[in-house]
Structures are given as C-alpha cells and as structure tokens.
Design a protein around this motif. Structure first.
Motif, short mmCIF file in Angstrom:
data_model
loop_
_atom_site.label_atom_id
_atom_site.label_comp_id
_atom_site.label_asym_id
_atom_site.label_seq_id
_atom_site.Cartn_x
_atom_site.Cartn_y
_atom_site.Cartn_z
N TYR A 94 0.85 -1.19 0.00
CA TYR A 94 0.00 0.00 0.00
C TYR A 94 0.88 1.23 0.00
O TYR A 94 2.05 1.18 0.40
CB TYR A 94 -0.97 0.01 1.19
N ASP A 95 0.30 2.32 -0.45
CA ASP A 95 1.05 3.57 -0.58
C ASP A 95 0.73 4.59 0.49
O ASP A 95 1.45 5.58 0.66
CB ASP A 95 0.77 4.18 -1.95
N ALA A 96 -0.39 4.39 1.17
CA ALA A 96 -0.78 5.31 2.25
C ALA A 96 -1.80 4.61 3.12
O ALA A 96 -2.47 3.67 2.67
CB ALA A 96 -1.39 6.58 1.65
N VAL A 97 -1.90 5.08 4.37
CA VAL A 97 -2.87 4.51 5.30
C VAL A 97 -3.77 5.63 5.80
O VAL A 97 -3.31 6.73 6.12
CB VAL A 97 -2.17 3.82 6.50
N ILE A 98 -5.06 5.34 5.86
CA ILE A 98 -6.02 6.27 6.47
C ILE A 98 -6.59 5.61 7.71
O ILE A 98 -7.01 4.46 7.68
CB ILE A 98 -7.17 6.59 5.48
N GLN A 99 -6.57 6.34 8.82
CA GLN A 99 -7.23 5.85 10.04
C GLN A 99 -8.59 6.51 10.11
O GLN A 99 -8.71 7.72 10.29
CB GLN A 99 -6.38 6.15 11.28
N ALA A 100 -9.63 5.68 10.00
CA ALA A 100 -10.99 6.21 9.81
C ALA A 100 -11.79 6.25 11.10
O ALA A 100 -12.96 5.85 11.13
CB ALA A 100 -11.70 5.39 8.74
N GLY A 101 -11.19 6.76 12.15
CA GLY A 101 -11.93 6.98 13.40
C GLY A 101 -11.89 8.46 13.72
O GLY A 101 -10.84 9.09 13.61
N GLY B 275 -4.01 7.20 18.18
CA GLY B 275 -3.23 6.22 17.46
C GLY B 275 -2.47 6.66 16.22
O GLY B 275 -1.51 6.00 15.83
N ARG B 276 -2.85 7.77 15.63
CA ARG B 276 -2.21 8.16 14.37
C ARG B 276 -0.68 8.27 14.52
O ARG B 276 0.08 7.86 13.65
CB ARG B 276 -2.81 9.48 13.88
N GLU B 277 -0.23 8.81 15.64
CA GLU B 277 1.22 8.99 15.83
C GLU B 277 1.97 7.66 15.83
O GLU B 277 3.11 7.57 15.37
CB GLU B 277 1.51 9.70 17.15
N GLY B 278 1.33 6.63 16.39
CA GLY B 278 1.99 5.33 16.43
C GLY B 278 2.13 4.74 15.04
O GLY B 278 3.19 4.21 14.68
N LEU B 279 1.09 4.86 14.24
CA LEU B 279 1.17 4.39 12.85
C LEU B 279 2.27 5.12 12.10
O LEU B 279 2.99 4.52 11.29
CB LEU B 279 -0.18 4.60 12.14
#
Lengths: 242, 242, 242, 242, 242, 242
Positions: A68-75, A80-84
């Motif tokens: 994958y080229d990018a991840v979206i966190q959909a919450g 959690g975004r910083e950990g990803l």
C-alpha cells in the motif's frame, strides 16, 4: 496507488461503508482496501475503547501483508495516528485532521458534529494536538451512538442537521465536518438541509492521502515519528484471537 | 490505604525501583503495590510503544484482583491515563501531571528533563492536554535511553544536571521535574548539584493520590470519564501471553 | 507538622470556620493554627480590599512568632501569595490554586462558583497567573456576599447549587470548586445536589501543604520568589492598630 | 488639568525625577503633582515590596486632599492599579501598560528592558493581565538595581543599551520600553545608541492620562472596578508613620 | 500639528462626518484634514472592498501634497495600516486599534459593536493581528449597513444600544467601542443608554496620534515597517480615474 | 480541470516558473494557466507591495475571461486570499496555507524558510490568521531577495539549506516549507541536503485545489466570504495601464 483504510472498530459492515465511501471519491487508478481490527470494541466511544482501538489498528496494519502507498485511520477523534506514523514509511492520514484541514480551506471557521456527548472532549483534544483548533468554532454532539447511525440514517440526518444549524447560527461556523467515520455518505443530505459546505472526513482523507503520494512526501522521521528503537516487545503483534 | 502503582514497561526491575521510591514517601499505613504489564516493550520510548503500554497497563489493572484505593501510572509523558479513569472508580494519578502540579506550587515555572529527544514532544503534548503547559518553561532531553538510567546512575545524574542547569539559566525554569519513572531516587543528587527544587514524579504522585483518597474525591463520571458503555469488545482483556 | 492558615479578612468567626475545616481534613499529627489579620476589611470583595488584605496577611504572618511548616492563604482569588513566598522559607499554598489543581486531577475541566459577580474577574486572573486556566470551564457568581454565606448557609447552598448545575450543563464543567474560603464545609451538600465532585479549597490546600512538607520541598528561591533584598522599608511591619 | 503621579517607593528624589519627566512632556495647562508614599520600601524590587507599595500608593492617594483629574502609577510591573481604579472616579494609568500601548502603535513587537532579573516575571505578569503581551517580544533585565540607576546614569545607559540591542536582534523587538520609573529621561540616549524608538513609560502615561481626560472617559464602574462596598475596614487608611 | 484623517470609502459626506468628529476632540492648534480616496467602494463591507480601500487610501495619501504630522485611517477593521506605516515617516493610527487601546485603559474587557455581521470576522482578525484581542469580550453586529448609519441615526442608536447592552450583560464587556467610522458622534447617546463608557474610534485615534507627535515618536523602521525597497512598481500611484 | 494560478508580482518569468512547477505536479487532465497582474511591483516584499499585489491579483482574475475550476494565489505570506474568496464561486488556495497544511500531515512541527527578514512577520501573521500557527516552529529568512532566487539558484539553495538546518536543529522543525513562490522547484535539492521532507507551496496548492474540486467543495458563502454587496465601486476593475 493503493490506500489502506482502517476502520477503528470491529464491525465489518462499518468497514465496508467506509471503504465504499473512500472508493467513491478516489481517483481513477486508486485502489482502496478496507481493514478491520481483530480485537477491540464493536464501536469506539470513549478513551478506553479508543486506546484499545489504536493498538488494534496498529496490530492489524503491521500484520497486513499486502502492499500500500498510504494509510487512512478512519476513526473520528481517536488515538493512534502517531503510532502508525512511527511504524510505517508511507503517509498516514487521520480523518479528523483531514476534515479540519479541508474545512479550513473553504471557510473561516468550522464545527464538528459528532455522535455522543462523550466524544466531544476527545475530538477537541485531537484537534488541539494536531494544531487545528484555532479555527474550530465548536464540537457538537448529535446524541446518537455510533451504531445507531447505521440503523436509522434518516434519524441520523435529522439529528446532525439540528446541531449543524446551531453550529452555524450560534457558534458562527461556516463549514461543518461530519464527526464520525460512520457518517460517510451523509454529506450531501446535510449540505442540502443547511446551506453550508459539509466535509466528510473519509473523503477528505482520501484526497489528502493521494496528494501526499503524488507529492512524493511522507512522514518526517527526524524526531517525533522516528521508527521504534529495536527492543523486546512482549506479545507483539497481538495477532488474531481464537 | 493501598495504592497500585503501574509501571508502563515490562521490565520488572524498574517496577521495583518505582515501587520502592513510592513506598519511601508514602504515609505510614499506606501500602504500595507494584504492577508490571504482561505485554508491551521493555522500555517505553515513542508513540507506538506508549500506546501499546497504555493498553497493557489497562489490561494489567483490570486483571489485578486485589483491592486498592488509587492507581498511579508511572510513565512520563505516556498515553492512557484517561482510559484508566473510565475503567476505574478510584482516583488515577499520572506522574507527568503530578510532577508538574507540585512544581507549580513551588516555582513560577518549571522544566522537565527527560530521556531521549523523541520523548520531548510526547511530554509536551501530555502537559498541554492536561492544561499544565502554561508555566512549563521547557522539556529537555538528557540523551539517555530509559534502560541506560538503571545501568549507570552516575552518568544519568551528570546528563540530567547538565540539562537542568541550562533549563534554569536559559529557559528560566525555577523548578525541575525528573521526566522519567526510572529517574526515581535521583532527585536529591540533582538538587544538590543545581540549587533548585527537584520534583520526582513518582513521589509527587503518591502524595496526590493519598490527598485524593483523604479528601474522599475521585474521577468525575459526568462526561469525559464516564464508564465505558456495555458492548462487545473482542479480545479483551488481552490477558497473559504464553 | 504545623500549618498556619491565614484568613484574609478580619472577621475572626470566619477564621475559626476555616481553621476547623482545615483541621478536619488534616492528617493525624498535623496541627492547624488560624491567623486573623489586624488590619483590612471584614470581608474581601474587590481589588482594593484584596491588595490591603494581601499586605495584612503578610504583616500578620511576619509578626507571628510561633513555628510552622507551611502557610495556607485562605482567600479565594486574592492577591498576595507571591509576597508570602518571598518572605518565607516554608511552602505557601493558595486555596484558589489548590482547588484548581485537585479539580484537574479528577475531571477534564472545572468551574468555580464564587460569591459576588465582582469576584469573578479576580479569580480568573489569579488562575491565569498561576497557569491553571486552560482547563477552567468558567467562574460563576452565586450573587451572595461573603458574610451572607455565614448568615444563611441554606440559602448559600441553594445559590451555589444553581450555578454549579449550570456550570456542568452549559459550561461543561466536570468538577466544581467552591470559590470562597467561607464556603468551607458546604462541599458535601453541594455534591449531593449536583452529582459531580466538589472541591473545597481549604481542604485541598491542607492536602497540598502536607504533601509539600512530606516531600521536603519548598519555594524555589532562584529568581521570582527570592527573599527581599536588604533595604529600608518604612512602616514595616505595620503592626497592630490601637 | 491636574495629574497626580505617584511614585511607588519612598525615595523622594525619585519622585522628583519622575515628576519632572512627566511635567516635561505634559501639555501646556497640565499641572503635574508628584506623590510619595509614607510607607514602603525605598525601591520596589519583588512581590512583597510591590504589594506593600500598591497599598502605600492607595493610602497616599486617598489621603491626598487636593483636586486632580487623573492618576498615574509610576512603578514598572507593580501591583495596585486595579485597586486605585476602584477607589477613584478619575482615570488611572499605569506606566507599564502605557508604555506597551504606545509601543504597539509604532512597531509590530516591543521589548521591555528593566532593572533586576527578578523584576522580569512581574512585568510579564502585569502585561499578561492587561492583555498586552501578545506583541511583547521579551522582557530583559539590565542587572541594575533601581537605586543604581540614579547613582550612575551613564552605566545605566550602557547596560540598557546592551539589552536593547539584543532585544532587537535576537528577540526581534522593533520598539524598546524603558522598564523602570527611574529610567525616565534616558530615552533619547538609548534611542541614539540603538536606532529604534524608545518609549518611556512616564511620558507615555502622561499622554494617555491627558487623552482620557480630554475624551471625558474614566474607568467603567460596571463590574471589576466598581467602588468598594461600604464595610468596616480596620486600620484604613494607614496614615503617616511617626 | 496637522493630522490627515483618511476615510476608507469614497463617500465624501462620511469623510466630512469623520473629519468634524476628529476636529471636535483635537487639541487647540491641531488642524484636521479629511481625505477621501478616488477609487474604491462607497462603503467598505467585506474583504474585497477592504483590500481595495487599503490601496485606495495609500494611493490618496501618497498623492496628497500637503504637510502633516500624523495619519489616521478611519475604517473599522479594515486592511492597510501596515502599508501606510511603510510608506510614511509620520505616525499612523488605525481607529480600530485606537479604540481598543483606550477601552483597555478604562475597563477590564471591551466589546465592539459594528455594522453588518460580515464585518465581525474582519474586526476580530485586525484586533488579533494588533495583539489587542486578549481583553476583547466580543465583536457584535448591529445589522445596519454603513450607509444606513447616516440615513437614520436614531435607528442606528437603537440597534447599537441593543447589542451594547447584550455585550455588557452576556459577554461581560465593561466598555463598548463603536465599531464603524460612520458611528462617530453617537458615543454620548449610547453611553447615556447603557451606563458604560463608550469609545469612539475616531476620537481615540486623534488623541493617540497627538500623543505620538508630542512624544516625538513614529513607526519603527527596523524591520516590518521599513520603507519599501526601490523597485519598479507598475501603475503606481493609481491616480485619479477619469 | 483548469486551475488558474496567479503570480503576485508583475515579473512574467516568475509566473512561468510557477506555472511550470504547478503543471509538473498536476494530475493528468488538469490544465494550469498562469496569470500575471498588470499593476504592482516586480517582486513583492513588504506590506505596501503586498496590499497592492492583492488588489492587482483580484483585478487580473476578475478581468480574466476564461473558464477555471479553482484559483491558486502563488505569493508566500501575501494579502488577498479572503478577497478572492468573496469574488469567486470556485475554491481559492493560498500557497502559504497549502504548504503549512501539507507539512502538518507529515510532521509534528514545521518551519518556513523565506526570502528577506521583512517577509517573516507577514508570513507569521498570515499563518496566524489562517489558524495554522500552533505547529509552526519558526519562520526564518534566507536573506535573499525574491529576484535573487531566479538569478542564482545555487546560492539560493545554499542559503535556504543553512536556515533549514537551523530550523530542524534549533527550532525542532520536522518539515520545512519553502517560503516563496519563486522557490518552486528547489524542493528536491533542499531535501537532499537536509534529510527532512520539504514542502513546496505551489505543488501543495495544486494538490489541495484539485482535492477541493474533486470533492465538489468550494468556499462557504454564509458569512465571511459572502459575495460583495451590490454597490458603486469607483475605478474598479482597475484594468490595464497604458
């Protein structure tokens, strides 16, 4: 381009709703893959559940073996975004922040209309941490639980419209962000009822994720989001529960 | 009174250091119980590890079957305190916030001296979220990893003193907080070398936890920290890993 | 341990109310001594009176010839704490700040319910100066003068409850601080009526003063609160008026 | 028009310096009357002294039996202006705030160069309370005590210039305020040496006091600065000491 | 002393109203010259018009060939003051900022009552840029367009009074600023109806402009407001349109 | 999709540089049209020039008779975006804000490296107005004038790299924005030299403009950016100068 979009709860139907919304706005040639955590709550409402979901999303992402080229966190308003960003080399976009950014491009101030009252402080805190609260007029609750959105979309639209109108008239918002991943797809109905632009976080995040990939940009690894140091981590990844 | 003090990493020796420091400042009649998570990193340095530790602490606390009157989370700048507050009826005190509060009572501004550079943003963010950053002069890194503190306390004192002196002279701090649970016990040495009061977060947290218990006060359940709603939570608690 | 608790006005009955409230929450072995200024107003309401009270408290404290381990200034939103910190080597705790700190440990935001409308700006300013206003939802006035609190406690409780309820529902406070030294002892009644934790500043200050003494910490003398420089000070101390 | 300008310390020579500086910039027809407190320190350096001076100024002003149209409090960063505003119907201007306002009219940001390091936090706090700190680049100390300014003006100019230059180059100030009533009259020398506009607080305050009188405006009595309520105030006014 | 006061719109009757108000409060010996731009809107309401007016004022000022000691820009919340400061060596005073400064001298907080709702964000932004928003309680719209003020002054007073009263009671303002150059002269009527001091920006600006001239101070040229660099500027000045 | 990208100065070569940079990152099917104002300075450095440029860009855009789906204003830290938003129904993106938004998605904090020292305050102000300054670590000047960038790109890269490195090490920036439209195309060179992600505002703005068009979103017309009211506007549009 392949975008991995992670639902934060374990309800697969909601993952599909989110994935479909993302796919509908993605550019031709962009593939959107939905991801559902194996552990965690069926809907995320509150800090305990949000922290668990944050780890569950990281767990699911690191165990996902596709490209994958990018991840979206959909919450919306979740941790959690910083950990990803530490774990991955590709860009990570949070829908809360994506919606706020898009809103700030088209109005002087924006409000968020979310689900339960208890979600309000979390969203406020996430916007503050992201440096996006200066032009946030308010975060308002519709009073609907996350899963109620799926069950009765008409009632959801009514409740959201009521708060959106108050945000515009009382809090002086000029744009409304739909503050829940599960609200994906309601934007046009709410816009029709309120007369102001409505931003759906999932759609916004897809655009920003694509933008980062096209610009060849990803998370800075110089300090805050450097990769984790090599060390012993007990019980990680958590893996599927049997 | 019984205080449960949770280490955020899986290194039992550090749990014991923290527990002993807490017990040393606790009032007569207060029992301090150390708790070590079953999952997570051997030391917490960064957001991924901190999120995992947050869940690991919650997991360990909910599975702990003894009685206690308050919980202390002994990680500096780590995530998770809000989740514990939702899960528990007893007071929860985070050492980052406890140190800052005590520091603000004895000086106009304070600085935090922590471990690695990457810990600085997390501590800044936690202080901002807790509403305690207005009188924070700076957060500075000594450059030492968490586990190095245990291995070479003399070197740790030197590195901390160097940053503490700069915080006082350049950033105009009037009090220094030791920004790592693993620095427990170094306060007197650093105070002797710098001439300003030094606050150890573990000791501060014990006092504040005892204070809350004596006042008969605990977390407000009216909104942000209401108990989680009843729902299906897959894989929770995570439990011991075999 | 001996704690000197200074009333800010010259009404001895109020000193005794405050002293008794402090003694009731103090640890076994802690002696609480009440101190009443010789000069100043019978109740402190406004800046002129507050400045005069600040000096009157300093005057009374420096002329007090007993031993003590900590000083509490028991005026809500009043001037003077910084001066005491310069004059003394023992810790000084202001009840305004103590209440706010305790409140921040048990809720995401707090409100203060005080006496007259004119007290509101002073309390806001003291919280801002102390760096404790980021999580202050509001400061509200009950409309009661300080001395009315003593005269009709039932009416006081009603007026305070009314504002407390509005603070919780409209301002989204999760904890309420009783914003007047003369409200000491009303906390349980107001808690019963509102369902949120109520913090009494006097009780909070006793806990924090004891905490500082137990931690062996006192005011940093490095800059802001250094002892006054030796110099000629006309008419000081002011002393008893005959 | 008659302007009463109150020195904050008991050093009459400094009162005369201040009065003369004020008279030199006052409009034709404006009479400037100097006032020296009967009690308090010979110079004001620190919070204890500042609180005492605040009361001493109020005491001297209320006992002054002449007529006047406005009052200037000529202490930099000192307490007390709010109390005078309550006691008086005529406008009250503090030199700290007057200097900052004038500076903000002629540059995007300003710095204050004051006396001792311990004065810095007080000035910062007074500017914050007055709502004038957003464009304050820095408050810097020259290291000179208040009375040293009078003794050796050349050395004072050198020390002030050194800090002023650093404020301009490092802190990006565009205007410098002379941060001590005793610096009155040094503005032209410092301006010549630095090349940026220099604001003397006494001169600024005279202009603003005259402006308010000419506009027919005085302190709002609607809330914060309402007259003190009628009540028993022991030992007030303090009166002359024999 | 000669003060050039520039109207921001092309309505000459409004220039005369403003000039007369300025002249009425100017000191004996001060001559006030009104200036009307040749280009731009008949009234300024919104950003496009405000930007155009900013340039129109600069154009008119640089083409004005008389002598003057200070310039006042008499538009409330309008763009352009920074450009004038670069172009001129004499002081430049904006009425928005002048009113706010005068208000802050006589009350703890102030509100602005302006014309149309769309003017509110611009005024808020200008106050924020000037560093004067910390003590701004609110900016409120009366709902009247600029030119309606001239047509029906009685209706204007009523609409302004209504908002002023709400600002005092709901927003806790202690002083009201009349937020439009065209409101010049209404201050006494509104004060009589509200009981709080009313600040007219034009009158305030005249006092501050005179103050700067008397102090011998003008805009710092060290950085932000340095004179424009020599370069080719097409079509400048724009000049009269035929 | 057709994007109109407006240079803020009258130097056509710079328009072409900007247009080419925009076209290089635009999606297939997006046409980029460069626009050069007829009036205004050959480079924009300072407020006078920036205000004139703002009006010149509006003038050029309203006189442009082609079709377009979005407008980009390609001046860094310049005035005018709000006016364009009022005049147009299509989205308007400012490169200053676009760069900041993209930077905030990939790092915890960002710095801007711009041209002359005098540009720094303007950029800071524009970021503050846009609500994007909370995560801005610093704005730094390379010391190069706008037109020098074109003349000697190698020297430009060196000067920018020097400041970028200081921003990363001293100001703790994690991403660098190139703070001048004329720096378009230097991003890869600076990234190679510094090791952190570099954001070019033109490229960022193209992505965000495309994103808005794809999302079907444009400026909210509810309040701040409502279309100008119908009225007489003298000399508008300004039109070509002969």
């Amino acid at each position: 381009m392949r975008i991995l979009i992670a639902n934060v709860n374990t309800t697969e139907a909601m993952t599909e709703t989110i994935r479909a919304q993302a796919a509908a706005v993605a550019s031709p040639g962009t593939e959107v893959i939905g991801l559902t955590p194996d552990i965690g709550p069926e809907s995320v409402e509150g800090n305990f559940e949000s922290y668990l979901a944050a780890v569950a999303v990281m767990d699911a992402v690191v165990r996902y073996d596709g490209a994958y080229d990018a991840v979206i966190q959909a919450g919306y308003g979740e941790h959690g975004r910083e950990g990803l960003q530490e774990l991955l080399d590709v860009p990570v976009v949070d829908i809360t922040e994506a919606a706020a950014q898009i809103a700030m491009l088209i109005g002087r101030s924006y409000s968020v209309v979310t689900t339960l009252d208890r979600a309000v402080p979390q969203i406020e805190d996430r916007l503050m941490l992201a440096g996006l609260s200066a032009r946030c007029a308010s975060v308002r609750a519709s009073g609907l639980a996350v899963l109620e959105l799926e069950e009765d979309p008409d009632r959801a639209v009514d409740a959201i419209v009521e708060q959106a109108v108050q945000a515009v008239t009382e809090d002086r918002a000029e744009v409304i962000c739909l503050g829940c991943g599960g609200m994906a797809g309601l934007d046009r109905k709410v816009a029709a009822a309120t007369g102001v632009p409505i931003v759906d976080g999932v759609a916004a995040a897809v655009q920003l994720a694509e933008s980062l990939v096209r610009l060849g940009l990803s998370t800075s690894k110089i300090r805050t989001y450097a990769a984790p140091r090599p060390k012993s981590v007990a019980g990680w990844p958590i893996g599927p529960r049997t």
